[in-house]
Design a protein around this motif. Structure first.
Motif, PDB file in Angstrom:
ATOM      1  N   ALA A  85       0.824  -1.206   0.000  1.00 55.01           N
ATOM      2  CA  ALA A  85       0.000   0.000   0.000  1.00 55.01           C
ATOM      3  C   ALA A  85       0.860   1.259   0.000  1.00 55.01           C
ATOM      4  O   ALA A  85       0.535   2.253  -0.677  1.00 55.01           O
ATOM      5  N   LEU A  86       1.941   1.244   0.759  1.00 54.04           N
ATOM      6  CA  LEU A  86       2.845   2.394   0.774  1.00 54.04           C
ATOM      7  C   LEU A  86       3.455   2.636  -0.593  1.00 54.04           C
ATOM      8  O   LEU A  86       3.501   3.776  -1.077  1.00 54.04           O
ATOM      9  N   ALA A  87       3.936   1.562  -1.228  1.00 56.18           N
ATOM     10  CA  ALA A  87       4.563   1.708  -2.541  1.00 56.18           C
ATOM     11  C   ALA A  87       3.560   2.222  -3.575  1.00 56.18           C
ATOM     12  O   ALA A  87       3.879   3.103  -4.389  1.00 56.18           O
ATOM     13  N   ARG A 130       1.192   6.306  -7.215  1.00 55.13           N
ATOM     14  CA  ARG A 130      -0.065   6.594  -7.912  1.00 55.13           C
ATOM     15  C   ARG A 130      -0.458   8.057  -7.708  1.00 55.13           C
ATOM     16  O   ARG A 130      -0.568   8.533  -6.567  1.00 55.13           O
ATOM     17  N   GLU A 131      -0.671   8.769  -8.793  1.00 55.29           N
ATOM     18  CA  GLU A 131      -1.066  10.175  -8.714  1.00 55.29           C
ATOM     19  C   GLU A 131      -2.534  10.346  -9.091  1.00 55.29           C
ATOM     20  O   GLU A 131      -3.026   9.747 -10.053  1.00 55.29           O
ATOM     21  N   GLN A 132      -3.234  11.159  -8.331  1.00 55.63           N
ATOM     22  CA  GLN A 132      -4.598  11.574  -8.621  1.00 55.63           C
ATOM     23  C   GLN A 132      -4.725  13.061  -8.288  1.00 55.63           C
ATOM     24  O   GLN A 132      -4.141  13.525  -7.290  1.00 55.63           O
ATOM     25  N   PHE A 190      -2.694  12.675   0.393  1.00 57.24           N
ATOM     26  CA  PHE A 190      -4.034  13.028   0.861  1.00 57.24           C
ATOM     27  C   PHE A 190      -4.255  12.511   2.278  1.00 57.24           C
ATOM     28  O   PHE A 190      -3.793  11.433   2.649  1.00 57.24           O
ATOM     29  N   GLN A 191      -4.990  13.294   3.064  1.00 61.15           N
ATOM     30  CA  GLN A 191      -5.126  12.953   4.484  1.00 61.15           C
ATOM     31  C   GLN A 191      -5.819  11.611   4.704  1.00 61.15           C
ATOM     32  O   GLN A 191      -5.404  10.828   5.577  1.00 61.15           O
ATOM     33  N   GLY A 192      -6.859  11.307   3.935  1.00 60.65           N
ATOM     34  CA  GLY A 192      -7.580  10.051   4.135  1.00 60.65           C
ATOM     35  C   GLY A 192      -6.670   8.830   4.024  1.00 60.65           C
ATOM     36  O   GLY A 192      -6.601   8.018   4.956  1.00 60.65           O
ATOM     37  N   PRO A 193      -5.962   8.667   2.907  1.00 66.18           N
ATOM     38  CA  PRO A 193      -5.028   7.537   2.796  1.00 66.18           C
ATOM     39  C   PRO A 193      -3.922   7.575   3.842  1.00 66.18           C
ATOM     40  O   PRO A 193      -3.512   6.524   4.360  1.00 66.18           O
ATOM     41  N   ARG A 194      -3.419   8.769   4.156  1.00 68.23           N
ATOM     42  CA  ARG A 194      -2.342   8.863   5.151  1.00 68.23           C
ATOM     43  C   ARG A 194      -2.814   8.331   6.509  1.00 68.23           C
ATOM     44  O   ARG A 194      -2.078   7.608   7.211  1.00 68.23           O
ATOM     45  N   PHE A 195      -4.043   8.668   6.894  1.00 64.88           N
ATOM     46  CA  PHE A 195      -4.561   8.189   8.171  1.00 64.88           C
ATOM     47  C   PHE A 195      -4.760   6.672   8.146  1.00 64.88           C
ATOM     48  O   PHE A 195      -4.526   5.990   9.146  1.00 64.88           O
ATOM     49  N   ILE A 227      -7.523  -5.752   4.232  1.00 65.56           N
ATOM     50  CA  ILE A 227      -8.715  -5.111   3.657  1.00 65.56           C
ATOM     51  C   ILE A 227      -8.403  -3.663   3.291  1.00 65.56           C
ATOM     52  O   ILE A 227      -8.755  -3.183   2.204  1.00 65.56           O
ATOM     53  N   ASP A 228      -7.734  -2.959   4.182  1.00 65.99           N
ATOM     54  CA  ASP A 228      -7.398  -1.564   3.906  1.00 65.99           C
ATOM     55  C   ASP A 228      -6.393  -1.447   2.759  1.00 65.99           C
ATOM     56  O   ASP A 228      -6.438  -0.480   1.977  1.00 65.99           O
ATOM     57  N   ALA A 229      -5.483  -2.408   2.656  1.00 64.69           N
ATOM     58  CA  ALA A 229      -4.513  -2.371   1.552  1.00 64.69           C
ATOM     59  C   ALA A 229      -5.225  -2.498   0.208  1.00 64.69           C
ATOM     60  O   ALA A 229      -4.928  -1.768  -0.747  1.00 64.69           O
ATOM     61  N   VAL A 230      -6.173  -3.428   0.117  1.00 55.89           N
ATOM     62  CA  VAL A 230      -6.954  -3.562  -1.115  1.00 55.89           C
ATOM     63  C   VAL A 230      -7.698  -2.263  -1.407  1.00 55.89           C
ATOM     64  O   VAL A 230      -7.736  -1.783  -2.552  1.00 55.89           O
ATOM     65  N   GLN A 231      -8.277  -1.641  -0.392  1.00 54.82           N
ATOM     66  CA  GLN A 231      -9.019  -0.395  -0.583  1.00 54.82           C
ATOM     67  C   GLN A 231      -8.110   0.717  -1.090  1.00 54.82           C
ATOM     68  O   GLN A 231      -8.484   1.493  -1.978  1.00 54.82           O
ATOM     69  N   LEU A 232      -6.914   0.796  -0.546  1.00 54.78           N
ATOM     70  CA  LEU A 232      -5.993   1.855  -0.946  1.00 54.78           C
ATOM     71  C   LEU A 232      -5.518   1.691  -2.383  1.00 54.78           C
ATOM     72  O   LEU A 232      -5.192   2.675  -3.055  1.00 54.78           O
ATOM     73  N   LEU A 233      -5.473   0.467  -2.868  1.00 57.88           N
ATOM     74  CA  LEU A 233      -5.091   0.227  -4.260  1.00 57.88           C
ATOM     75  C   LEU A 233      -6.266   0.403  -5.218  1.00 57.88           C
ATOM     76  O   LEU A 233      -6.094   0.354  -6.435  1.00 57.88           O
ATOM     77  N   GLY A 234      -7.469   0.591  -4.674  1.00 52.53           N
ATOM     78  CA  GLY A 234      -8.640   0.786  -5.520  1.00 52.53           C
ATOM     79  C   GLY A 234      -8.902  -0.438  -6.385  1.00 52.53           C
ATOM     80  O   GLY A 234      -8.764  -1.578  -5.947  1.00 52.53           O
ATOM     81  N   GLY A 235      -9.275  -0.195  -7.637  1.00 52.78           N
ATOM     82  CA  GLY A 235      -9.567  -1.304  -8.542  1.00 52.78           C
ATOM     83  C   GLY A 235      -8.384  -2.227  -8.735  1.00 52.78           C
ATOM     84  O   GLY A 235      -8.544  -3.452  -8.907  1.00 52.78           O
ATOM     85  N   TYR A 236      -7.175  -1.679  -8.707  1.00 51.97           N
ATOM     86  CA  TYR A 236      -5.984  -2.512  -8.869  1.00 51.97           C
ATOM     87  C   TYR A 236      -5.850  -3.526  -7.725  1.00 51.97           C
ATOM     88  O   TYR A 236      -5.362  -4.633  -7.907  1.00 51.97           O
ATOM     89  N   GLY A 237      -6.290  -3.143  -6.539  1.00 53.42           N
ATOM     90  CA  GLY A 237      -6.194  -4.045  -5.403  1.00 53.42           C
ATOM     91  C   GLY A 237      -7.056  -5.277  -5.537  1.00 53.42           C
ATOM     92  O   GLY A 237      -6.791  -6.297  -4.897  1.00 53.42           O
ATOM     93  N   TYR A 238      -8.075  -5.192  -6.389  1.00 51.18           N
ATOM     94  CA  TYR A 238      -9.002  -6.310  -6.572  1.00 51.18           C
ATOM     95  C   TYR A 238      -8.563  -7.249  -7.700  1.00 51.18           C
ATOM     96  O   TYR A 238      -9.223  -8.233  -7.981  1.00 51.18           O
TER      97      TYR A 238
END
Length: 388
Positions: free
Chosen positions: A269-271, A276-278, A286-291, A340-351
């Motif tokens: 997730a860190l890598a 990944r830029e958005q 962004f604060q949400g992912p950082r938290f 679960i959070d790692a998959v969420q942070l990767l978005g569609g790629y995590g799935y």
């Protein structure tokens, strides 16, 4: 995208220079032999038997056992940190080492001096791989209700029954088997050391599992398997106590493996969020992912501290059963939350299977079940708090 070779943010508390050198050896073996094959072999459900021979030759299947029998003489505090590193690279390997250690426990802890001298050196450093046979199709959490029976016949025992959910079932070289030799309940169970080539012993096809494709889990069938009394471990009727003693240490092994999987997921997730830029900047800004990342890291550190604290109790000869249950419970629940959070942070790629995050999530679920479900762990912890 896959995680880089070195997993960051892991500061190891190791008691000796020897332990530091050992961990350096493990990391080099991971870099060279384990990590490059992990994703492909897990996807193809390939069991890495050759890796376990390498681990045996390097002394990594014997770490917490006495040097006089070929063991590594390492404290559990060190052994578990090695497990964590192995599991972060590939859970099939980390879990396999933990199960092998579990399978050796009955002989090392309860065998006679003659039995240890005859069998333990090969089990610890001779390239052999073990399996632990307690659960059955009708007895999982209620392990004391097992039905596999051992009947005395002269100087032998004849074992008949079916064991279930056996890691390394069908690929192990020896099985530590719990069988009923007397009355119903925990007092009628005895432990036996059964070679894999014993006539009448066979394994069913591996279970089709949600994850851990590279680690075979299968039923083991005992159809009149004849075992000499010289392979009975401990006193007749005392096998359930032997089994529980092994599980205390095994639960710490699962806790360490869980933190390894969680650490690998955090690293992924860190890598990803750094690259990944958005909206014109890295997601990690962004604060949400950082938290989310901060919470993941905090939970991992807390789990690591918990399993190490329990390990130090064990190394000091203090009771640690309740702490082992706490560690297994907390660390595996942590692995589930973090993956679960790692998959969420990767978005569609995590799935997708192109990234390892989804594999970590599937593996974490299994860790909440093995070595006693987390519901059983809560029962154990509560019993230590308030009694039966």
């Amino acid at each position: 995208m896959t995680a880089p070779d070195a997993v960051p943010h892991v500061r190891r508390s190791l008691p000796t220079r020897e332990a530091h050198d050992l961990l350096a050896l493990v990391r080099e073996l991971i870099r060279r032999e384990i990590r490059p094959r992990a994703a492909e072999e897990e996807a193809a459900a390939v069991f890495p038997r050759d890796l376990f021979r390498q681990l045996s030759a390097a002394g990594l299947l014997s770490l917490p056992y006495p040097g006089e029998y070929g063991g590594g003489d390492q404290p559990y505090e060190v052994y578990l940190q090695v497990l964590e590193e192995l599991a972060a690279a590939r859970l099939t390997v980390g879990l396999g080492v933990s199960v092998h250690t579990l399978a050796c426990h009955a002989l090392a802890g309860f065998g006679t001096k003659e039995q240890r001298g005859e069998h333990l050196p090969d089990m610890l450093g001779g390239g052999l791989l073990g399996a632990y046979c307690l659960s059955e199709p009708g007895s999982g959490s209620d392990a004391a209700s097992l039905r596999t029976r051992a009947v005395r016949d002269g100087d032998d025992w004849v074992l008949t029954g079916t064991k279930a959910w056996i890691t390394h079932g069908g690929v192990a070289d020896f099985y530590t088997v719990m069988a009923r030799t007397g009355e119903e309940g925990p007092r009628g169970i005895t432990a036996f050391l059964v070679p894999a080539d014993a006539p009448g012993l066979s394994a069913a096809a591996p279970e089709r599992k949600m994850g851990m494709g590279g680690s075979p889990t299968a039923q083991v069938r005992l159809d009149g398997v004849r075992v000499p009394d010289a392979r009975r471990l401990g006193e007749e009727g005392r096998g359930f106590g032997i089994a529980l003693a092994a599980l205390d240490g095994g639960r710490l092994g699962i806790a360490a493996c869980a933190i390894g999987v969680a650490q690998a997921a955090l690293h992924e997730a860190l890598a990803f969020t750094a690259a990944r830029e958005q909206f014109g900047r890295p997601v990690a800004e962004f604060q949400g992912p950082r938290f989310m990342l901060a919470d993941m890291a905090t939970q991992i550190e807390a789990g690591r501290a918990l399993y190490l604290a329990a390990a130090r109790l064990r190394d000091a000869g203090e009771p640690f059963s309740g702490e082992a249950a706490m560690a297994k419970l907390f660390c595996t629940d942590t692995a589930m939350r973090v993956t679960i959070d790692a998959v969420q942070l990767l978005g569609g790629y995590g799935y997708t299977a192109d990234f390892p995050a989804e594999r970590y999530l599937r593996e974490a679920k299994m860790l909440q079940i093995v070595e006693g479900t987390n519901q059983i762990q809560r029962m154990v912890v509560a019993r230590h708090l308030v009694g039966a």
